[in-house]
Design a protein around this motif. Structure first.
Motif, mmCIF file in Angstrom:
data_model
loop_
_atom_site.group_PDB
_atom_site.id
_atom_site.type_symbol
_atom_site.label_atom_id
_atom_site.label_comp_id
_atom_site.label_asym_id
_atom_site.label_seq_id
_atom_site.Cartn_x
_atom_site.Cartn_y
_atom_site.Cartn_z
ATOM 1 N N ARG A 58 -66.836 74.046 123.765
ATOM 2 C CA ARG A 58 -68.029 74.135 124.595
ATOM 3 C C ARG A 58 -69.251 74.511 123.748
ATOM 4 N NH1 ARG A 58 -66.013 77.710 127.905
ATOM 5 N NH2 ARG A 58 -64.578 76.252 128.813
ATOM 6 N N GLU A 59 -69.079 75.459 122.817
ATOM 7 C CA GLU A 59 -70.180 75.857 121.931
ATOM 8 C C GLU A 59 -70.618 74.692 121.050
ATOM 9 O OE1 GLU A 59 -68.829 79.188 119.685
ATOM 10 O OE2 GLU A 59 -68.666 80.494 121.417
ATOM 11 N N ALA A 93 -70.247 71.503 121.637
ATOM 12 C CA ALA A 93 -70.899 70.489 122.466
ATOM 13 C C ALA A 93 -72.340 70.884 122.754
ATOM 14 C CB ALA A 93 -70.123 70.287 123.759
ATOM 15 N N SER A 94 -72.579 72.170 123.002
ATOM 16 C CA SER A 94 -73.936 72.650 123.236
ATOM 17 C C SER A 94 -74.786 72.483 121.976
ATOM 18 C CB SER A 94 -73.904 74.113 123.667
ATOM 19 O OG SER A 94 -75.203 74.614 123.794
ATOM 20 N N ASP A 95 -74.223 72.841 120.813
ATOM 21 C CA ASP A 95 -74.956 72.674 119.557
ATOM 22 C C ASP A 95 -75.277 71.207 119.299
ATOM 23 O OD1 ASP A 95 -74.763 75.392 119.217
ATOM 24 O OD2 ASP A 95 -73.169 75.302 117.699
ATOM 25 N N LEU A 96 -74.334 70.331 119.592
ATOM 26 C CA LEU A 96 -74.556 68.900 119.396
ATOM 27 C C LEU A 96 -75.652 68.396 120.327
ATOM 28 C CD1 LEU A 96 -73.693 66.245 118.049
ATOM 29 C CD2 LEU A 96 -72.026 65.986 119.873
ATOM 30 N N ASP A 97 -75.650 68.844 121.575
ATOM 31 C CA ASP A 97 -76.709 68.449 122.511
ATOM 32 C C ASP A 97 -78.073 68.906 122.011
ATOM 33 O OD1 ASP A 97 -74.959 67.211 124.226
ATOM 34 O OD2 ASP A 97 -74.830 68.894 125.626
ATOM 35 N N ASN A 98 -78.144 70.141 121.517
ATOM 36 C CA ASN A 98 -79.418 70.648 120.996
ATOM 37 C C ASN A 98 -79.877 69.838 119.793
ATOM 38 O OD1 ASN A 98 -79.408 72.619 122.942
ATOM 39 N ND2 ASN A 98 -78.572 74.202 121.614
ATOM 40 N N LEU A 150 -79.113 66.723 119.074
ATOM 41 C CA LEU A 150 -79.535 65.398 119.529
ATOM 42 C C LEU A 150 -80.910 65.446 120.189
ATOM 43 C CD1 LEU A 150 -76.189 63.968 120.931
ATOM 44 C CD2 LEU A 150 -77.390 63.289 118.852
ATOM 45 N N ASP A 151 -81.178 66.517 120.937
ATOM 46 C CA ASP A 151 -82.512 66.664 121.525
ATOM 47 C C ASP A 151 -83.578 66.787 120.451
ATOM 48 O OD1 ASP A 151 -81.461 66.531 124.060
ATOM 49 O OD2 ASP A 151 -81.486 68.708 124.398
ATOM 50 N N GLN A 152 -83.295 67.567 119.407
ATOM 51 C CA GLN A 152 -84.256 67.709 118.317
ATOM 52 C C GLN A 152 -84.468 66.384 117.595
ATOM 53 O OE1 GLN A 152 -82.892 70.848 115.782
ATOM 54 N NE2 GLN A 152 -83.680 72.470 117.111
#
Length: 144
Positions: A99-100, A102-107, A109-111
Motif C-alpha cells: 500500500r505504501e 502504491a501511494s509512492d508510485l501514485d505521487n 506519477l503525479d509529479q
C-alpha cells in the motif's frame, strides 16, 4: 396478487410464523466434491483393537502410548499454529508495504505528469527573438 402466491410467501397462522424448521442431518458420510485435500483414511493397524482379554498392565501401556502420541500431536499443532500466525503477520506487513509503495508510485506519477505538462506548455509558448520585456528583465526594470 393471487391467494396461492401470498400463501407461499406468508404463513396463514401465527403458529406457522414461529415454527422452527427441521435442520438437515449432518453429512459426515461423504466428503464434499470440491474439497481441496482428501480426507486421510485411518489404517486398520491404528484403529484400537477390542480390549477383551487384555490385562490391566497392557491397557495402561496403551493408555500411556496414546497420551504420548497426543502430546506429540499437540506440539505439532502448536508449531503449525505458530507458523500460520507468523505467515499471517508477514502477509499483513507485506500488504502495508504494498500500500505504501502504491501511494509512492501514485505521487511520483503525479509529479511526472506535472513536469510533462509544464514542459509541453513551455514548448508550445514561443518566446520572441527580441522584445523589450526579455531585454529589460536582466537590468532591474525597464529602460526609458
Amino acid at each position: 396478487m393471487s391467494a396461492p402466491a401470498i400463501e407461499a410467501t406468508m404463513p396463514a397462522s401465527a403458529a406457522q410464523i414461529w415454527a422452527i424448521p427441521a435442520l438437515p442431518a449432518p453429512m459426515r458420510e461423504s466428503a464434499p466434491t470440491g474439497s481441496p485435500a482428501p480426507v486421510p483414511q485411518v489404517q486398520a493397524s491404528s484403529v484400537a483393537e477390542p480390549v477383551a482379554g487384555l490385562s490391566a498392565k497392557e491397557l495402561a501401556q496403551r493408555l500411556i502410548a496414546a497420551h504420548q502420541r497426543t502430546a506429540e500431536l499437540e506440539e505439532q499443532l502448536a508449531a503449525a499454529v505458530a507458523a500460520r500466525d507468523a505467515a499471517e503477520h508477514e502477509a499483513a506487513q507485506l500488504e502495508d508495504r504494498n500500500r505504501e509503495l502504491a501511494s509512492d508510485l501514485d505521487n511520483a506519477l503525479d509529479q511526472l505528469a506535472g513536469h510533462a505538462l509544464h514542459a509541453e506548455q513551455e514548448r508550445l509558448i514561443r518566446t520572441p527573438a527580441w522584445s523589450p520585456w526579455t531585454a529589460s528583465t536582466d537590468r532591474e526594470g525597464y529602460d526609458r
